[in-house]
Enzyme design. Structure first.
Site, PDB file in Angstrom:
ATOM      1  N   GLU A  43       0.894  -1.319  -0.305  1.00 58.66           N
ATOM      2  CA  GLU A  43      -0.404  -0.157  -0.039  1.00 58.66           C
ATOM      3  C   GLU A  43       1.042   1.201   0.141  1.00 58.66           C
ATOM      4  O   GLU A  43       1.810   1.539   0.661  1.00 58.66           O
ATOM      5  CB  GLU A  43      -1.284   0.252   1.062  1.00 58.66           C
ATOM      6  CG  GLU A  43      -1.576   1.424   1.319  1.00 58.66           C
ATOM      7  CD  GLU A  43      -2.456   1.925   2.805  1.00 58.66           C
ATOM      8  OE1 GLU A  43      -2.405   2.713   3.385  1.00 58.66           O
ATOM      9  OE2 GLU A  43      -3.074   0.624   3.365  1.00 58.66           O
ATOM     10  N   THR A  74      -3.741   6.004   1.274  1.00 55.52           N
ATOM     11  CA  THR A  74      -4.121   7.358   1.239  1.00 55.52           C
ATOM     12  C   THR A  74      -4.347   7.937   0.831  1.00 55.52           C
ATOM     13  O   THR A  74      -4.188   9.687   0.894  1.00 55.52           O
ATOM     14  CB  THR A  74      -2.386   8.232   2.739  1.00 55.52           C
ATOM     15  OG1 THR A  74      -1.753   7.403   3.378  1.00 55.52           O
ATOM     16  CG2 THR A  74      -3.138   9.466   3.539  1.00 55.52           C
ATOM     17  N   LYS A 134     -11.047  -0.724   6.670  1.00 55.13           N
ATOM     18  CA  LYS A 134      -9.613  -0.904   7.042  1.00 55.13           C
ATOM     19  C   LYS A 134     -10.228  -0.522   8.721  1.00 55.13           C
ATOM     20  O   LYS A 134     -10.846   0.624   9.515  1.00 55.13           O
ATOM     21  CB  LYS A 134      -8.628  -0.415   6.290  1.00 55.13           C
ATOM     22  CG  LYS A 134      -7.372   0.285   7.060  1.00 55.13           C
ATOM     23  CD  LYS A 134      -6.235   0.445   6.926  1.00 55.13           C
ATOM     24  CE  LYS A 134      -6.828   2.640   6.972  1.00 55.13           C
ATOM     25  NZ  LYS A 134      -5.924   3.199   6.515  1.00 55.13           N
TER      26      LYS A 134
END
Length: 214
Positions: A43, A74, A134
């Site tokens: 990621e 992000t 998440k």
């Protein structure tokens, strides 16, 4: 179906390395060091300058390795999500749930993994077609949170991120998570240029994952 293929590859990877760096070149080297150690989920966060270029570099390099999956982290808005996807990102991660990001990911059949902290956020994500949430921040919520929310949401797939270490990975998987996100605990040595140490740490994560999955 592409989306399910990417989700399966994330779950098979088991550990998703959250890669942050001050420049794209370092982010690529960090990712390569992690993959060399057997942690094949990346990621790469959009806090990295030119993150889109770094993602393209990695996707091109590992194109023929089905065990490696490269995503963007992000991601705060739909524009950034589309840029990431156009540059090859195979999944999108956000620190919070965003409806517009969910829609753009659904449009391109790419998994969206939003950060969720409450049952309300998780339900909103599920309604929007999210397949994996998440749990963030993991170091605040702990494995007990997984057990608690899976009682009303038994079909929920969860990936905790934040505070996941080699030492507590087993607790998370025992609680029922599908994968874990590992950040500075995994990659911090690389920020001072010691990429060999990152590879060794990744090997420790991989060994622990293999032990858990026996």
């Amino acid at each position: 179906m592409q989306k399910m293929d990417y989700l399966n590859r994330m779950q098979q990877a088991g550990v998703i390395a959250v890669v942050r760096a001050d420049d794209a070149d370092t982010a690529v080297k960090l990712s390569q060091a992690v993959i060399a150690g057997g942690v094949t989920g990346i990621e790469l966060t959009f806090t990295v300058p030119h993150a889109d270029q770094a993602i393209t570099t990695l996707v091109d390099q590992y194109h023929d390795d089905a065990s490696v999956i490269i995503g963007a982290g992000t991601v705060l808005d739909a524009t950034t999500a589309r840029i990431a996807i156009m540059n090859g990102a195979q999944f999108i991660v956000s620190p919070s749930f965003n409806q517009e990001v969910a829609e753009i990911c659904n449009l391109y059949a790419v998994p969206y993994v939003p950060g969720c902290m409450t049952p309300t956020e998780m339900q909103s994500a599920l309604i929007a077609g999210v397949d994996l949430v998440k749990l963030f921040p993991g170091n605040v919520l702990k494995p007990d949170m997984v057990k608690a929310v899976m009682a009303p949401f038994p079909f929920l797939s969860i990936m905790p991120s934040g505070g996941v270490s080699v030492e507590n990975m087993a607790d998370w998987f025992a609680a029922g998570v599908s994968a874990v996100g590992a950040g500075s605990n995994l990659t911090k040595a690389g920020l001072s240029g010691d990429f060999a140490a990152v590879t060794e740490t990744a090997k420790a994560y991989r060994a622990e994952l293999d032990k858990i999955r026996k």
